[in-house]
Write an enzyme that holds these catalytic residues in place. Structure first.
Site, mmCIF file in Angstrom:
data_model
loop_
_atom_site.group_PDB
_atom_site.id
_atom_site.type_symbol
_atom_site.label_atom_id
_atom_site.label_comp_id
_atom_site.label_asym_id
_atom_site.label_seq_id
_atom_site.Cartn_x
_atom_site.Cartn_y
_atom_site.Cartn_z
ATOM 1 N N SER A 1 -20.175 28.106 42.278
ATOM 2 C CA SER A 1 -19.131 27.182 41.847
ATOM 3 C C SER A 1 -19.320 25.830 42.507
ATOM 4 C CB SER A 1 -17.780 27.772 42.277
ATOM 5 O OG SER A 1 -16.769 26.818 42.169
ATOM 6 N N TYR B 1 -11.815 31.913 48.779
ATOM 7 C CA TYR B 1 -12.613 32.065 47.551
ATOM 8 C C TYR B 1 -13.881 31.218 47.640
ATOM 9 C CZ TYR B 1 -14.299 31.061 42.873
ATOM 10 O OH TYR B 1 -15.121 30.869 41.794
ATOM 11 N N LYS C 1 -18.139 32.221 47.776
ATOM 12 C CA LYS C 1 -19.242 31.697 46.947
ATOM 13 C C LYS C 1 -20.332 31.107 47.854
ATOM 14 C CE LYS C 1 -17.766 32.979 43.060
ATOM 15 N NZ LYS C 1 -18.464 34.091 42.423
HETATM 16 P P1 NAD Z 1 -12.980 36.660 35.178
HETATM 17 O O1 NAD Z 1 -11.960 37.132 36.161
HETATM 18 O O2 NAD Z 1 -12.552 36.495 33.764
HETATM 19 O O3 NAD Z 1 -14.253 37.623 35.212
HETATM 20 C C1 NAD Z 1 -14.656 38.317 36.372
HETATM 21 C C2 NAD Z 1 -14.764 39.784 35.977
HETATM 22 O O4 NAD Z 1 -15.206 40.532 37.098
HETATM 23 C C3 NAD Z 1 -13.438 40.391 35.528
HETATM 24 O O5 NAD Z 1 -13.616 40.998 34.277
HETATM 25 C C4 NAD Z 1 -13.096 41.408 36.625
HETATM 26 O O6 NAD Z 1 -12.400 42.509 36.096
HETATM 27 C C5 NAD Z 1 -14.476 41.760 37.133
HETATM 28 N N1 NAD Z 1 -14.555 42.233 38.520
HETATM 29 C C6 NAD Z 1 -14.053 41.647 39.637
HETATM 30 N N2 NAD Z 1 -14.421 42.346 40.726
HETATM 31 C C7 NAD Z 1 -15.167 43.386 40.294
HETATM 32 C C8 NAD Z 1 -15.834 44.455 40.943
HETATM 33 N N3 NAD Z 1 -15.813 44.590 42.273
HETATM 34 N N4 NAD Z 1 -16.515 45.348 40.185
HETATM 35 C C9 NAD Z 1 -16.543 45.219 38.838
HETATM 36 N N5 NAD Z 1 -15.938 44.232 38.171
HETATM 37 C C10 NAD Z 1 -15.257 43.320 38.894
HETATM 38 O O7 NAD Z 1 -13.592 35.298 35.734
HETATM 39 P P2 NAD Z 1 -14.587 34.284 35.053
HETATM 40 O O8 NAD Z 1 -13.857 33.004 34.887
HETATM 41 O O9 NAD Z 1 -15.260 34.903 33.894
HETATM 42 O O10 NAD Z 1 -15.600 34.080 36.260
HETATM 43 C C11 NAD Z 1 -16.829 34.777 36.355
HETATM 44 C C12 NAD Z 1 -17.518 34.387 37.638
HETATM 45 O O11 NAD Z 1 -17.723 32.983 37.665
HETATM 46 C C13 NAD Z 1 -16.715 34.707 38.903
HETATM 47 O O12 NAD Z 1 -17.614 35.138 39.906
HETATM 48 C C14 NAD Z 1 -16.096 33.387 39.279
HETATM 49 O O13 NAD Z 1 -15.833 33.288 40.644
HETATM 50 C C15 NAD Z 1 -17.195 32.421 38.853
HETATM 51 N N6 NAD Z 1 -16.686 31.081 38.565
HETATM 52 C C16 NAD Z 1 -15.700 30.917 37.652
HETATM 53 C C17 NAD Z 1 -15.188 29.650 37.409
HETATM 54 C C18 NAD Z 1 -14.067 29.454 36.426
HETATM 55 O O14 NAD Z 1 -13.463 28.394 36.434
HETATM 56 N N7 NAD Z 1 -13.752 30.385 35.538
HETATM 57 C C19 NAD Z 1 -15.715 28.538 38.079
HETATM 58 C C20 NAD Z 1 -16.744 28.736 38.994
HETATM 59 C C21 NAD Z 1 -17.236 30.023 39.223
HETATM 60 C C1 UD1 Z 2 -9.987 25.006 40.656
HETATM 61 C C2 UD1 Z 2 -10.256 25.556 42.030
HETATM 62 C C3 UD1 Z 2 -11.746 25.756 42.189
HETATM 63 C C4 UD1 Z 2 -12.283 26.660 41.103
HETATM 64 C C5 UD1 Z 2 -11.927 26.055 39.740
HETATM 65 C C6 UD1 Z 2 -12.308 26.982 38.637
HETATM 66 C C7 UD1 Z 2 -8.453 24.706 43.454
HETATM 67 C C8 UD1 Z 2 -8.089 23.775 44.569
HETATM 68 N N1 UD1 Z 2 -9.737 24.637 43.020
HETATM 69 O O1 UD1 Z 2 -10.651 23.768 40.543
HETATM 70 O O2 UD1 Z 2 -12.013 26.351 43.445
HETATM 71 O O3 UD1 Z 2 -13.690 26.792 41.187
HETATM 72 O O4 UD1 Z 2 -10.510 25.862 39.678
HETATM 73 O O5 UD1 Z 2 -12.126 26.385 37.402
HETATM 74 O O6 UD1 Z 2 -7.627 25.457 42.971
HETATM 75 N N2 UD1 Z 2 -3.859 20.290 37.370
HETATM 76 C C9 UD1 Z 2 -2.609 19.805 37.055
HETATM 77 N N3 UD1 Z 2 -1.650 20.700 36.678
HETATM 78 C C10 UD1 Z 2 -1.885 22.039 36.585
HETATM 79 C C11 UD1 Z 2 -3.172 22.523 36.903
HETATM 80 C C12 UD1 Z 2 -4.139 21.605 37.295
HETATM 81 O O7 UD1 Z 2 -2.353 18.597 37.123
HETATM 82 O O8 UD1 Z 2 -0.968 22.804 36.250
HETATM 83 C C13 UD1 Z 2 -4.908 19.310 37.755
HETATM 84 C C14 UD1 Z 2 -5.489 19.529 39.139
HETATM 85 O O9 UD1 Z 2 -4.742 18.852 40.109
HETATM 86 C C15 UD1 Z 2 -6.905 18.977 38.956
HETATM 87 C C16 UD1 Z 2 -7.225 19.286 37.490
HETATM 88 O O10 UD1 Z 2 -5.981 19.493 36.844
HETATM 89 O O11 UD1 Z 2 -6.901 17.584 39.115
HETATM 90 C C17 UD1 Z 2 -8.073 20.538 37.304
HETATM 91 O O12 UD1 Z 2 -7.454 21.619 37.999
HETATM 92 P P1 UD1 Z 2 -7.980 23.126 37.864
HETATM 93 O O13 UD1 Z 2 -8.129 23.482 36.436
HETATM 94 O O14 UD1 Z 2 -7.101 23.983 38.698
HETATM 95 O O15 UD1 Z 2 -9.445 23.057 38.479
HETATM 96 P P2 UD1 Z 2 -9.963 22.534 39.910
HETATM 97 O O16 UD1 Z 2 -8.858 22.115 40.772
HETATM 98 O O17 UD1 Z 2 -11.044 21.558 39.644
#
Ligand code: NAD
Ligand code: UD1
Length: 338
Positions: A124, A149, A153
Site C-alpha cells: 500500500s 495496519y 504492510k
Molecule cells: P478485502 O477485505 O475486500 O479482501 C481481503 C480478503 O482477505 C477478504 O475477502 C478477507 O475475507 C480475506 N482474508 C483476510 N484475512 C484472511 C486470512 N487470514 N485467511 C484467508 N482469508 C483472509 O480487501 P481488498 O480491498 O480487496 O484488499 C486486498 C488487499 O489489498 C489487502 O491485503 C489490503 O490490505 C490491500 N490493500 C487494499 C487497499 C484498498 O484500498 N482496498 C489499498 C492498499 C492495499
Molecule cells: C486510507 C487509509 C490508508 C489505506 C487506504 C485504502 C487512513 C488514514 N488511511 O487512505 O491506510 O491504505 O485508505 O484505500 O485511513 N474523506 C472524507 N470523508 C470521508 C472519508 C474520506 O473527507 O468520509 C477524505 C479523507 O480525508 C482523504 C480522502 O477522502 O482526504 C480519501 O480518504 P480514504 O478513502 O479514507 O483514503 P486514504 O485516507 O487515502
C-alpha cells in the site's frame, strides 16, 4: 498459469480473478470470508463463464495450504488476504499483526516447501513516510507508519524482501496500491464495506443512494487547490490488470521488484464529489467536518516505473471510476446481501 489467489473473494481479489481468467490463467481462491461473501466468486463466473475453485479457510492454516498445493500444480501466488481497516487496526493491533504477518509467513513456508517461489504481495501507499515530496516514487522513503495496519504492510514487504535475499530462487513483487475505487463495468462485483464506510468512494455512493444522510468532508484547510485532501484514485479493474502485468515480470525475473499502482493524478475530495454528481446525475450532500487524524494533505504516485518495466498503466479515468462505483452501488444497494 495456475495462480493461488489468497483473499480472492474480496474486493480487489474478485476483480483480479476476472482479469486473470480473461488473460487465460486459472485462479484458485482461498479466503476465510472474514470480510467477503462467496457470492463474489459466483459473480466472477457470471462475468467470465468460468467457475473459480474456492477453498474456504484461513491462510494461516498450514495443513489446508498443503492440501491445496497437493491438489493443484500452482505456479505462483497473489497474496491479497489481510485485514485492512486503519481504525480497527488501532483498536485490535495484535489481531492485525497476527493475521497479516502470520498469513504471509505461513504461505511462504508452504510455497518454499513445494518449490513454488513466485509471489505478488498487496502492499500500500501507506508504507511511504509522510515526509516525502510528491509524487511518490518506489525509491521514496518508507516507514514512520501511523497505524498498525500500515506497519503490517511495511513488515510484510520486509519479510518478503528478506526471503528473496536469502534464496535467489524466489521472485517477489511488491505492489503498492494507491486508492482503489470503482467496480467491474458489469456492476456484478464491487466493494461492500461492513457498516459505516471509512473510505471516501463507498461513503459517496452510499450517500447518493440515501443510506447515509451526508458526506463529512474531513478538512478544507489543507494545502491543496480547494483545501480538501488530494489522493490518487485508481479504478479497481486497472489495479487488477496491474497484477496480470506483474505476473509476466514475476516469471521472467528473480529477486525483488517493487512497483506503484496508481494513475499519477491527484483529485481532491470535492473534485470526487463533483465528478460523481456529474457522471451519474445524482446529488451528494456534504458538510465540512474537522480533519481526520493521521490524514495527509496530498498523496499521489509516480507510476513511471510500472509503465516502463511492467508495461502497465491505468486506462480508466475519473468519470469511469464514478460511473462504475454508482453502477455497482445502484444495482446492489446492500452489496452481495441483495
Ligand atoms: P478485502 O477485505 O475486500 O479482501 C481481503 C480478503 O482477505 C477478504 O475477502 C478477507 O475475507 C480475506 N482474508 C483476510 N484475512 C484472511 C486470512 N487470514 N485467511 C484467508 N482469508 C483472509 O480487501 P481488498 O480491498 O480487496 O484488499 C486486498 C488487499 O489489498 C489487502 O491485503 C489490503 O490490505 C490491500 N490493500 C487494499 C487497499 C484498498 O484500498 N482496498 C489499498 C492498499 C492495499
Ligand atoms: C486510507 C487509509 C490508508 C489505506 C487506504 C485504502 C487512513 C488514514 N488511511 O487512505 O491506510 O491504505 O485508505 O484505500 O485511513 N474523506 C472524507 N470523508 C470521508 C472519508 C474520506 O473527507 O468520509 C477524505 C479523507 O480525508 C482523504 C480522502 O477522502 O482526504 C480519501 O480518504 P480514504 O478513502 O479514507 O483514503 P486514504 O485516507 O487515502
Amino acid at each position: 498459469m495456475i495462480v493461488l489467489v489468497t483473499g480472492g473473494a474480496g474486493y480487489i481479489g474478485s476483480h483480479t480473478c476476472v482479469e486473470l481468467i480473461n488473460a487465460g490463467h486459472t485462479p484458485i481462491v482461498i479466503d476465510n470470508l472474514r470480510n467477503s461473501n462467496p457470492k463474489s466468486l459466483e459473480r466472477v463466473k457470471d462475468i467470465t463463464g468460468q467457475a473459480v475453485t474456492f477453498y474456504e479457510g484461513d491462510v494461516r492454516d498450514e495443513a489446508l495450504l498443503e492440501k491445496i498445493f497437493d491438489a493443484h500444480e500452482i505456479d505462483c501466488a497473489i497474496h491479497f488476504a489481510g485485514l485492512k481497516a486503519v481504525g480497527e487496526s488501532c483498536a485490535i493491533p495484535l489481531e492485525y499483526y497476527q493475521n497479516n504477518l502470520c498469513s504471509t509467513m505461513t504461505l511462504c513456508k508452504v510455497m518454499a516447501q513445494r518449490g513454488v517461489k513466485r509471489i505478488i504481495f498487496s502492499s500500500s501507499a501507506t508504507v511511504y513516510s509522510a515526509e516525502n515530496e510528491m509524487p511518490l516514487r518506489e525509491s521514496s522513503k518508507t516507514g514512520n507508519c501511523t497505524n498498525p495496519y500500515g506497519w503490517t504492510k511495511y513488515m510484510g514487504e520486509q519479510i518478503l524482501r528478506d526471503i528473496a535475499k536469502a534464496d535467489p530462487e524466489w521472485s517477489v513483487v511488491l505492489l503498492r496500491y494507491f486508492n482503489p475505487v470503482g467496480a467491474h463495468e458489469s456492476g456484478k462485483i464491487g466493494e461492500h464495506p461492513n457498516g459505516i464506510p471509512n473510505n471516501l468512494m463507498p461513503y459517496i455512493s452510499q450517500t447518493a443512494i440515501g443510506k447515509r444522510e451526508k458526506l463529512s468532508v474531513f478538512g478544507n484547510d489543507y494545502a491543496t487547490h480547494d483545501g480538501t485532501g488530494v489522493r490518487d484514485y485508481i479504478h479497481v479493474v486497472d489495479l487488477a490488470r496491474g497484477h496480470v502485468a506483474a505476473m509476466d515480470y514475476l516469471c521472467s525475473h528473480k529477486g525483488e521488484g517493487v512497483f506503484n499502482l496508481g494513475t499519477g493524478t491527484g483529485y481532491s475530495v470535492l473534485d470526487m464529489v463533483k465528478a460523481f454528481e456529474t457522471a451519474n446525475g445524482v446529488k451528494v450532500p456534504f458538510v465540512i467536518a474537522p480533519r481526520r487524524p493521521g490524514d495527509l494533505d496530498t498523496c499521489y504516485a509516480d507510476p513511471a516505473k510500472s509503465a516502463q518495466i511492467l508495461h502497465w498503466q491505468a486506462t480508466h479515468d475519473q468519470n469511469d471510476m464514478c460511473r462504475d462505483s454508482w453502477n455497482w452501488q445502484s444495482q446492489n444497494p446492500n452489496g452481495y446481501d441483495d
